[in-house]
Design a protein around this motif. Sequence first.
Motif, PDB file in Angstrom:
ATOM      1  N   PHE A  42       0.852  -1.183   0.000  1.00  0.00           N
ATOM      2  CA  PHE A  42       0.000   0.000   0.000  1.00  0.00           C
ATOM      3  C   PHE A  42       0.887   1.232   0.000  1.00  0.00           C
ATOM      4  N   SER A  43       0.305   2.370  -0.261  1.00  0.00           N
ATOM      5  CA  SER A  43       1.040   3.630  -0.365  1.00  0.00           C
ATOM      6  C   SER A  43       0.607   4.590   0.732  1.00  0.00           C
ATOM      7  N   VAL A  44       1.515   5.464   1.148  1.00  0.00           N
ATOM      8  CA  VAL A  44       1.218   6.546   2.084  1.00  0.00           C
ATOM      9  C   VAL A  44       1.861   7.813   1.534  1.00  0.00           C
ATOM     10  N   MET A  51      -2.168   4.060   9.150  1.00  0.00           N
ATOM     11  CA  MET A  51      -2.558   2.744   8.649  1.00  0.00           C
ATOM     12  C   MET A  51      -3.500   2.087   9.650  1.00  0.00           C
ATOM     13  N   SER A  52      -4.626   1.562   9.170  1.00  0.00           N
ATOM     14  CA  SER A  52      -5.564   0.802   9.992  1.00  0.00           C
ATOM     15  C   SER A  52      -5.976  -0.447   9.240  1.00  0.00           C
ATOM     16  N   PHE A  53      -6.198  -1.530   9.980  1.00  0.00           N
ATOM     17  CA  PHE A  53      -6.753  -2.729   9.353  1.00  0.00           C
ATOM     18  C   PHE A  53      -7.481  -3.535  10.414  1.00  0.00           C
ATOM     19  N   LEU A  54      -8.384  -4.370   9.974  1.00  0.00           N
ATOM     20  CA  LEU A  54      -9.181  -5.211  10.863  1.00  0.00           C
ATOM     21  C   LEU A  54      -9.485  -6.508  10.141  1.00  0.00           C
ATOM     22  N   THR A  55      -9.347  -7.621  10.842  1.00  0.00           N
ATOM     23  CA  THR A  55      -9.693  -8.916  10.247  1.00  0.00           C
ATOM     24  C   THR A  55     -10.352  -9.772  11.313  1.00  0.00           C
ATOM     25  N   SER A  68      -5.175   0.279  14.695  1.00  0.00           N
ATOM     26  CA  SER A  68      -5.952   1.486  14.451  1.00  0.00           C
ATOM     27  C   SER A  68      -5.022   2.693  14.418  1.00  0.00           C
ATOM     28  N   ALA A  69      -5.013   3.400  13.291  1.00  0.00           N
ATOM     29  CA  ALA A  69      -4.295   4.666  13.130  1.00  0.00           C
ATOM     30  C   ALA A  69      -2.820   4.539  13.509  1.00  0.00           C
ATOM     31  N   GLU A  70      -2.159   3.501  12.986  1.00  0.00           N
ATOM     32  CA  GLU A  70      -0.726   3.346  13.199  1.00  0.00           C
ATOM     33  C   GLU A  70       0.011   4.391  12.343  1.00  0.00           C
ATOM     34  N   VAL A  80       8.851   5.643   8.914  1.00  0.00           N
ATOM     35  CA  VAL A  80       9.197   4.467   9.711  1.00  0.00           C
ATOM     36  C   VAL A  80       9.677   3.369   8.773  1.00  0.00           C
ATOM     37  N   GLN A  81      10.834   2.752   9.100  1.00  0.00           N
ATOM     38  CA  GLN A  81      11.385   1.723   8.223  1.00  0.00           C
ATOM     39  C   GLN A  81      10.715   0.368   8.429  1.00  0.00           C
ATOM     40  N   ARG A  82      10.301   0.070   9.661  1.00  0.00           N
ATOM     41  CA  ARG A  82       9.677  -1.239   9.920  1.00  0.00           C
ATOM     42  C   ARG A  82       8.789  -1.134  11.157  1.00  0.00           C
ATOM     43  N   VAL A  83       7.647  -1.792  11.109  1.00  0.00           N
ATOM     44  CA  VAL A  83       6.741  -1.925  12.250  1.00  0.00           C
ATOM     45  C   VAL A  83       6.492  -3.409  12.463  1.00  0.00           C
ATOM     46  N   VAL A  84       6.715  -3.876  13.690  1.00  0.00           N
ATOM     47  CA  VAL A  84       6.420  -5.269  14.062  1.00  0.00           C
ATOM     48  C   VAL A  84       5.496  -5.217  15.269  1.00  0.00           C
ATOM     49  N   GLN A  85       4.300  -5.762  15.145  1.00  0.00           N
ATOM     50  CA  GLN A  85       3.309  -5.672  16.212  1.00  0.00           C
ATOM     51  C   GLN A  85       2.635  -7.026  16.409  1.00  0.00           C
ATOM     52  N   ASP A  86       2.693  -7.562  17.634  1.00  0.00           N
ATOM     53  CA  ASP A  86       1.980  -8.794  17.961  1.00  0.00           C
ATOM     54  C   ASP A  86       0.505  -8.473  18.220  1.00  0.00           C
ATOM     55  N   MET A  87      -0.370  -9.347  17.772  1.00  0.00           N
ATOM     56  CA  MET A  87      -1.817  -9.116  17.831  1.00  0.00           C
ATOM     57  C   MET A  87      -2.459 -10.008  18.895  1.00  0.00           C
TER      58      MET A  87
END
Length: 523
Positions: A42-44, A51-55, A68-70, A80-87
């Motif tokens: 995706f593009s910004v 960035m937001s997403f839901l599944t 939500s709203a990262e 930001v070069q990298r985002v790693v987030q545990d769900m």
Amino acid sequence: MSGGHVGDALAEGDEVLTVIKMKAQWPAWQPFNVRAAPSAEFSVDRSRHLMSFLTMLGPSPDWTVGLSAEDLCTKECGWVQRVVQDMIPWDAGTDSGVSYESPNKPIDSKDKIRPLTSLDHPQSPFYDPEGGAITPVARVIVDRIARKGEQYDTPETCIYSNWSPWSACSSATCEKGKRMRQRMLKAQLDLSVPCPHTQDFEPCMGPGCSDEESATCLLSEWVTWSPCSLSCGMGTRSRERFVKQVPEDGSGCSLPTEEAENCVVNEECSPSSCLVTEWGEWDICSATCGLGMRRRERMVKTPPADGSICGAEVLEVEKCMMPECHTIPCMLTPWSDWSDCSVTCGKGARTRQRTLKSPVELGECTEDLEQVEKCMLPECPIDCVMSEWTEWSECNKSCGKGHTIRTRVLNMEPQFGGDACAETIQRKKCKIRKCTRGQVNSDEKKRRKEQREKRRSKQGKAEVSTEHPGCKMRPWSTWTDCTKMCGGGIQERLMTVKQRFKTAQLSSCKDRKEIRACNVHPC
């Protein structure tokens, strides 16, 4: 994101830059090592960088994961070069089920969206009677991909090698992929200034696309292959991709969005056959440079019907080659000054340190970063150590004025300027009762008689009794050896009762002990 949700997002107009629709992963609890993780691009831009997403987790009552709203923009106005987030799973508040396969129980009054906890219900798959944290059910990784031709600002304190040539496009067919190039960090002159961007990515189109298609029709990457249509023998499987950008003239994309291929789960179908999952993704290489190993796994879904052991392979291992290892000498600061000795007297230790200037990513540095050596200061003073005082002795006179003594012994001499020893013997006056004149003469006679008895005892004569009022006493014993050779000791001797007359008073007829000082000269 469902079709309805896509429409809602598109209705936001210019507020939304990119909308992604992904194919579901079913069931939600299928292990990641037996299927590939879905991915998308995706593009910004500077005005739309959240960035937001839901599944949804399926099957489940109404459980979801998402962000939500990262914010992908840094405080320094960079990316930001990298985002790693545990769900962890969240409850959408529309259904009251407690497990993955609970029947639908819609809630009339919708609850607030909340994170699930380990104490919600004993039948919950996340239940923990001790109330611990829920284990994450997913992980999202967002990596920045630079636009074609984009240049990075390089700090003057970072020294890099030249960029390597661009790798081949990751897509082997007519679809959008990405390619990569690398450079090595040779030296970092200032450890407080980070040295970023050792890898660079840019989008690319795979082979087989016409110029018109590659310029006007943009597709997502293929999603994961579906399970094989048969559980034993030859079957088929399929996968899909989605149109991310349609031609400007409104015409449809002629590129395929679905494809199928044959698959074999078990070549021989028999009672001893077992059903296994598809192979999972390869693990990362065990080495960061040079030759290493990697592995992948699959799981047994259905064991053989005849109860035998499944003979299918569930683990594969192969070699993997990473970029060539480069040996870079350690860049170290000078040694610091030696620290103070760890003690104020006697034996101790002191240390000095140095730090590593070159980054760890350039290779392992085996040089020592700390040194320790022994140090010796003047000996610590040792004070004199003496025993406790003895009890006071009996008075040396039976009447009139006399004295009593007590002593203590030297356990350790003072050393290296320690405190000196105090006295080892103390005297004090004592007076039992006033002596009458007759008692004085009687005592003098008794003393002379005792001396005569003592001389007779030494000459080997028979034991002679000593008279005491109301009793007959044995002679005085000889003096014991002095308790010390010097510095003041004590000696003692005893006189015991031999015979007590009926008319004798208990206080006047008892054993006697005498104590005297000895060897009082200094050591």
